[in-house]
Design a protein around this motif. Structure first.
Motif, PDB file in Angstrom:
ATOM      1  N   UNK A  12      59.372  26.427   0.324  1.00 60.58           N
ATOM      2  CA  UNK A  12      58.186  25.576   0.223  1.00 60.58           C
ATOM      3  C   UNK A  12      57.605  25.264   1.598  1.00 60.58           C
ATOM      4  N   UNK A  13      58.454  25.022   2.584  1.00 60.87           N
ATOM      5  CA  UNK A  13      57.973  24.780   3.946  1.00 60.87           C
ATOM      6  C   UNK A  13      57.262  26.009   4.492  1.00 60.87           C
ATOM      7  N   UNK A  14      57.806  27.174   4.229  1.00 61.28           N
ATOM      8  CA  UNK A  14      57.212  28.410   4.723  1.00 61.28           C
ATOM      9  C   UNK A  14      55.852  28.683   4.073  1.00 61.28           C
ATOM     10  N   UNK A  15      55.738  28.384   2.795  1.00 57.90           N
ATOM     11  CA  UNK A  15      54.482  28.617   2.082  1.00 57.90           C
ATOM     12  C   UNK A  15      53.361  27.765   2.682  1.00 57.90           C
ATOM     13  N   UNK A  16      53.691  26.602   3.172  1.00 58.89           N
ATOM     14  CA  UNK A  16      52.695  25.694   3.742  1.00 58.89           C
ATOM     15  C   UNK A  16      52.198  26.145   5.117  1.00 58.89           C
ATOM     16  N   UNK A  17      52.937  27.035   5.762  1.00 64.47           N
ATOM     17  CA  UNK A  17      52.569  27.476   7.106  1.00 64.47           C
ATOM     18  C   UNK A  17      51.496  28.561   7.049  1.00 64.47           C
ATOM     19  N   UNK A  18      50.995  28.913   8.206  1.00 70.50           N
ATOM     20  CA  UNK A  18      49.943  29.917   8.309  1.00 70.50           C
ATOM     21  C   UNK A  18      50.494  31.330   8.147  1.00 70.50           C
ATOM     22  N   UNK A  19      49.738  32.280   8.642  1.00 68.15           N
ATOM     23  CA  UNK A  19      50.122  33.683   8.521  1.00 68.15           C
ATOM     24  C   UNK A  19      51.403  34.031   9.290  1.00 68.15           C
ATOM     25  N   UNK A  20      51.967  33.109  10.030  1.00 70.55           N
ATOM     26  CA  UNK A  20      53.221  33.366  10.739  1.00 70.55           C
ATOM     27  C   UNK A  20      54.439  33.026   9.882  1.00 70.55           C
ATOM     28  N   UNK A  21      54.215  32.569   8.678  1.00 70.36           N
ATOM     29  CA  UNK A  21      55.317  32.139   7.827  1.00 70.36           C
ATOM     30  C   UNK A  21      56.075  33.319   7.243  1.00 70.36           C
ATOM     31  N   UNK A  23      56.603  33.649   4.176  1.00 71.11           N
ATOM     32  CA  UNK A  23      55.859  34.012   2.976  1.00 71.11           C
ATOM     33  C   UNK A  23      54.893  35.161   3.269  1.00 71.11           C
ATOM     34  N   UNK A  24      54.171  35.069   4.355  1.00 67.65           N
ATOM     35  CA  UNK A  24      53.234  36.118   4.760  1.00 67.65           C
ATOM     36  C   UNK A  24      53.993  37.394   5.123  1.00 67.65           C
ATOM     37  N   UNK A  25      55.051  37.258   5.913  1.00 65.03           N
ATOM     38  CA  UNK A  25      55.814  38.418   6.378  1.00 65.03           C
ATOM     39  C   UNK A  25      56.387  39.213   5.211  1.00 65.03           C
ATOM     40  N   UNK A  26      57.013  38.535   4.266  1.00 64.62           N
ATOM     41  CA  UNK A  26      57.693  39.234   3.183  1.00 64.62           C
ATOM     42  C   UNK A  26      56.749  39.724   2.083  1.00 64.62           C
ATOM     43  N   UNK A  27      55.465  39.485   2.236  1.00 63.96           N
ATOM     44  CA  UNK A  27      54.491  40.027   1.290  1.00 63.96           C
ATOM     45  C   UNK A  27      53.682  41.167   1.888  1.00 63.96           C
ATOM     46  N   UNK A  28      54.074  41.634   3.054  1.00 63.55           N
ATOM     47  CA  UNK A  28      53.363  42.729   3.708  1.00 63.55           C
ATOM     48  C   UNK A  28      53.403  44.017   2.898  1.00 63.55           C
ATOM     49  N   UNK A  29      54.526  44.291   2.296  1.00 63.11           N
ATOM     50  CA  UNK A  29      54.685  45.538   1.546  1.00 63.11           C
ATOM     51  C   UNK A  29      55.748  45.334   0.469  1.00 63.11           C
ATOM     52  N   UNK A  30      55.829  46.264  -0.477  1.00 63.18           N
ATOM     53  CA  UNK A  30      56.900  46.166  -1.479  1.00 63.18           C
ATOM     54  C   UNK A  30      58.295  46.185  -0.838  1.00 63.18           C
ATOM     55  N   UNK A  31      58.449  46.914   0.247  1.00 56.27           N
ATOM     56  CA  UNK A  31      59.750  46.958   0.932  1.00 56.27           C
ATOM     57  C   UNK A  31      60.107  45.613   1.537  1.00 56.27           C
ATOM     58  N   UNK A  32      59.124  44.953   2.142  1.00 54.07           N
ATOM     59  CA  UNK A  32      59.358  43.618   2.696  1.00 54.07           C
ATOM     60  C   UNK A  32      59.768  42.646   1.589  1.00 54.07           C
ATOM     61  N   UNK A  33      59.044  42.714   0.484  1.00 50.50           N
ATOM     62  CA  UNK A  33      59.323  41.806  -0.636  1.00 50.50           C
ATOM     63  C   UNK A  33      60.705  42.083  -1.234  1.00 50.50           C
ATOM     64  N   UNK A  34      61.041  43.357  -1.391  1.00 49.34           N
ATOM     65  CA  UNK A  34      62.349  43.724  -1.933  1.00 49.34           C
ATOM     66  C   UNK A  34      63.465  43.229  -1.011  1.00 49.34           C
ATOM     67  N   UNK A  35      63.248  43.348   0.298  1.00 50.64           N
ATOM     68  CA  UNK A  35      64.225  42.861   1.266  1.00 50.64           C
ATOM     69  C   UNK A  35      64.461  41.364   1.079  1.00 50.64           C
TER      70      UNK A  35
END
Length: 80
Positions: A12-21, A23-35
């Protein structure tokens, strides 16, 4: 239950942050999300994952690409 609450608070804290969170990093690609899902699942069941295991478990991701994603996550402080 405390472990799940801690993980939820972090997310929840990460979701509130900007593009450096995370949440942003792990949604870059399916591989990031799977990781992210692999790490969160391992955390929940108290399983220790090595970098080599993560590289092997990432679906349809080459080992060099997996290593780059993992290294970037470490640099950003999402993994240690």
């Amino acid at each position: 239950m405390d472990k799940e609450k801690t993980l939820l608070d972090f997310w929840e804290d990460q979701v509130k942050k900007s593009h450096t969170s995370s949440n942003y990093f792990f949604r870059k690609s399916p591989s990031h999300y799977h990781l992210m899902l692999l790490v969160m699942h391992a955390y929940k069941i108290n399983e220790k994952l090595s970098v080599e295991e993560l590289k092997t478990r990432l679906f349809k991701t080459s080992r060099p690409k997996a290593a780059l994603i993992i290294n970037e996550a470490c640099i950003k402080g999402f993994f240690f």
